[in-house]
Design an enzyme around this catalytic site. Structure first.
Site, PDB file in Angstrom:
ATOM      1  N   SER A  84       0.802  -1.211   0.000  1.00  0.00           N
ATOM      2  CA  SER A  84       0.000   0.000   0.000  1.00  0.00           C
ATOM      3  C   SER A  84       0.840   1.269   0.000  1.00  0.00           C
ATOM      4  CB  SER A  84      -0.908  -0.011   1.226  1.00  0.00           C
ATOM      5  OG  SER A  84      -1.407   1.283   1.456  1.00  0.00           O
ATOM      6  N   LYS A  85       0.322   2.243  -0.711  1.00  0.00           N
ATOM      7  CA  LYS A  85       0.995   3.535  -0.825  1.00  0.00           C
ATOM      8  C   LYS A  85       1.126   4.209   0.532  1.00  0.00           C
ATOM      9  CE  LYS A  85       0.442   7.712  -3.666  1.00  0.00           C
ATOM     10  NZ  LYS A  85      -0.340   8.738  -2.969  1.00  0.00           N
TER      11      LYS A  85
END
Length: 526
Positions: free
Chosen positions: A253-254
RNA sequence: GGCCCCAUCGUCUAGUUAGGUCUAGGACACUGGAUUUUCAUUCCAGUAACGGGGGUUCAAAUCCCCCUGGGGUCACCA
């Protein structure tokens, strides 16, 4: 029936590497079956600049060479391909479901729904919709709608049965409808919610295979029910394992970039990226660019083939041995039943090994082209270099060989692209290898003489001259090599020394030796 | 917590559908050695896994059950 797959990104301004894997598998399946791969943009209620938000996504597809048969820029017979422009289709579908009674208008105040939910949670009971509005007569509903009473439209879940699918990667999966909340399908104003819009669009686009990440598995029963209500043939579902972070099993995930930065598994990649992006004047510390994004790999100078190879092997394998595969090879052998069920962590080391392989396979002209573009951006060569520069660059590339794993590596070999006075020495090593040794500077002076006087400035001549000098003085070449390399390149490691000298040329070598000797002298005095 | 999914070396995986050929194969990483003027390569070698417990069977990584562990998802987001 023609196979039709789709990838439906929301325009977020970047392309997620895990999303790209999902897109790749969709593309593969469509191409493998001679079908169509469709790009649909799920842009409902997003008020950003569409160009800025969508551009990077399309760029990622173009960079990797994954073409789409229908979608933005190319159009198609099933358009529009922007979900926001498909409202009339959604409206019609909603009217149809309202008519058939598959959905109902729910006037229960949201606070009330919420309270019920919370109560159930507290009492450890399963919450299901109260359906108080289902008892309303058609006239009562019409009156409330006319009076603009706030409400939502919910699917009337058939509680007495089960939903089952035969997932192409997971096999049989089933859900008990009696446990399901009636999902909101549209707001009171008719604006559709994700599950509804997706189902309507998938149906209308005649999507045959919904290949998506595992996190959508829990949306599936709702969509199946919706498809049934709409009278659509059911697509085949294939839920891929999501791409996990290295050294973890959680979804990549960013949001977790800061955490990844500290993870040992990611260390080398970040180090490489920071250095390359630094040379390009891009600040890699802010989230604008990171290894969760496809663009990162392009910027750092990875090859599409390397990234594609890694992506294809994330949750899929050809057999028990084949690792290096071109997109063509993957395509020829791809099948959904060889997709692994368990989530797979992205391994930067393995990615790099695929990358190294494909860089090695790349023809010289293409290596030159890749280097030209990145060197120009780093302002180490002009935008449109002349023949002389190009020829020299090709020689540099051949000389450095496999030391260049990604195009960005060429930026760390500055010694070939800057003048003597711009060369940066590794200070510590310079001190240790040149200044401190008794005869360190004298050796350089002698070599300077050899370089200046050698009849011919070639590898063979230089090498034999230096070797006889070494022999005369009773040294070993290994003793003087580090200092010489340092003086010439500023570093203690790198490409073969004599070819480097030859490539640099006599004049440049003399300048560098002079500068190193001068610097060492002044350091010794002070 | 409810629902759902998943479980083989550190990692990605082969093997599981049709149980024996698996003293579990490959790759990456790691370690050691050889080659190399450095570094990088290349070549050899090595370490390393079926989560646990019950069954079924002559035989289980493979089939069944339970447990444990991990994960996803629970919006008038997509």
């Amino acid at each position: 029936m023609t196979v039709r797959t789709r990838f439906a990104p929301s325009p977020t301004g970047y392309m997620h590497i895990g999303g790209m894997r999902t897109a790749l598998f969709n593309w593969l399946w469509a191409r493998k079956n001679g079908g169509q791969f469709i790009l649909r943009i799920d842009d409902t209620d997003l008020q950003r600049n569409m160009g800025e938000a969508l551009g990077p996504i399309l760029d990622a597809f173009r960079w990797l060479g994954l073409d789409w048969d229908e979608g933005p820029e190319v159009g198609g017979d099933y358009g529009p391909y922007f979900q926001s422009e498909r409202r009339s289709l959604h409206d019609a579908a909603l009217a149809q479901l309202l008519e058939s009674g598959a959905v109902y208008r729910d006037f229960e105040p949201p606070e009330e729904t919420k309270t019920q939910r919370e109560t159930c949670e507290k009492e450890k009971r399963v919450y299901i919709s109260s359906r108080v509005s289902v008892g309303l007569s058609a006239d009562e509903v019409a009156a409330k709608v006319a009076a603009a009473e706030p409400h939502v439209v919910r699917l009337l879940v058939p509680r007495e049965r089960k939903v089952t699918i035969e997932d192409a990667v997971r096999g049989h999966v089933e859900w008990d409808c009696s446990l399901m909340v009636d999902p909101v399908v549209a707001r009171g104003d008719g604006s559709p919610l994700y599950n509804f819009a997706t189902t309507v669009d998938d149906g209308q686009l005649e999507i045959t295979h919904v290949i998506r990440a595992e996190e959508h598995l829990s949306n599936t029963p709702i969509q199946v029910l919706l498809h049934e209500a709409l009278g659509n043939p059911l697509p085949v579902f294939a839920h891929l394992p999501f791409v996990a972070a290295p050294s973890g099993k959680k979804k990549l995930s960013k949001r977790d970039i800061a955490k990844y930065r500290k993870s040992p598994a990611f260390q080398k990649l970040f180090q490489l990226g920071d250095e390359v992006l630094g040379h390009l004047g891009i600040n890699p510390i802010d989230d604008a660019l990171s290894p969760v994004m496809v663009a990162y790999y392009r910027e750092v100078g990875f090859l599409p083939a390397g990234v594609l190879n890694a992506l294809a092997r994330l949750g899929w394998s050809l057999d028990d041995a084949t690792e290096n595969m071109s997109l063509q090879t993957v395509l020829e052998n791809f099948s959904l039943d060889r997709v692994v069920k368990a989530s797979a962590g992205l391994d930067p080391d393995k990615l790099m090994s695929y990358q190294t392989h494909w860089m090695g396979e790349l023809p010289l002209v293409e290596k030159v082209a890749g280097c030209v573009s990145i060197l120009a951006r780093a302002k180490l060569i002009p935008e449109s270099p002349d023949e002389t520069i190009l020829t020299r660059l090709a020689k540099v590339i051949e000389l450095v060989g496999n030391r260049m794993r990604v195009f960005g590596d060429i930026l760390t070999m500055k010694e070939f692209f800057v003048d003597a006075d711009m060369l940066v020495y590794d200070q510590k090593q310079f001190q240790k290898k040149i200044v401190e040794p008794e005869n360190g500077i004298d050796v350089l002076r002698s070599i300077r003489a050899i370089v200046a006087d050698s009849a011919e400035f070639s590898v063979a001549v230089l090498q034999s001259a230096v070797e006889s000098f070494v022999q005369e003085r009773g040294f070993k070449f290994g003793q003087i090599a580090p200092g010489l390399r340092l003086a010439i390149t500023g570093r203690t490691s790198g490409a073969d020394l004599f070819p480097t000298l030859e490539l640099l040329g006599r004049d440049e070598c003399l300048r560098r030796l002079d500068r190193a000797i001068g610097t060492a002298d002044s350091m010794r005095i002070s």
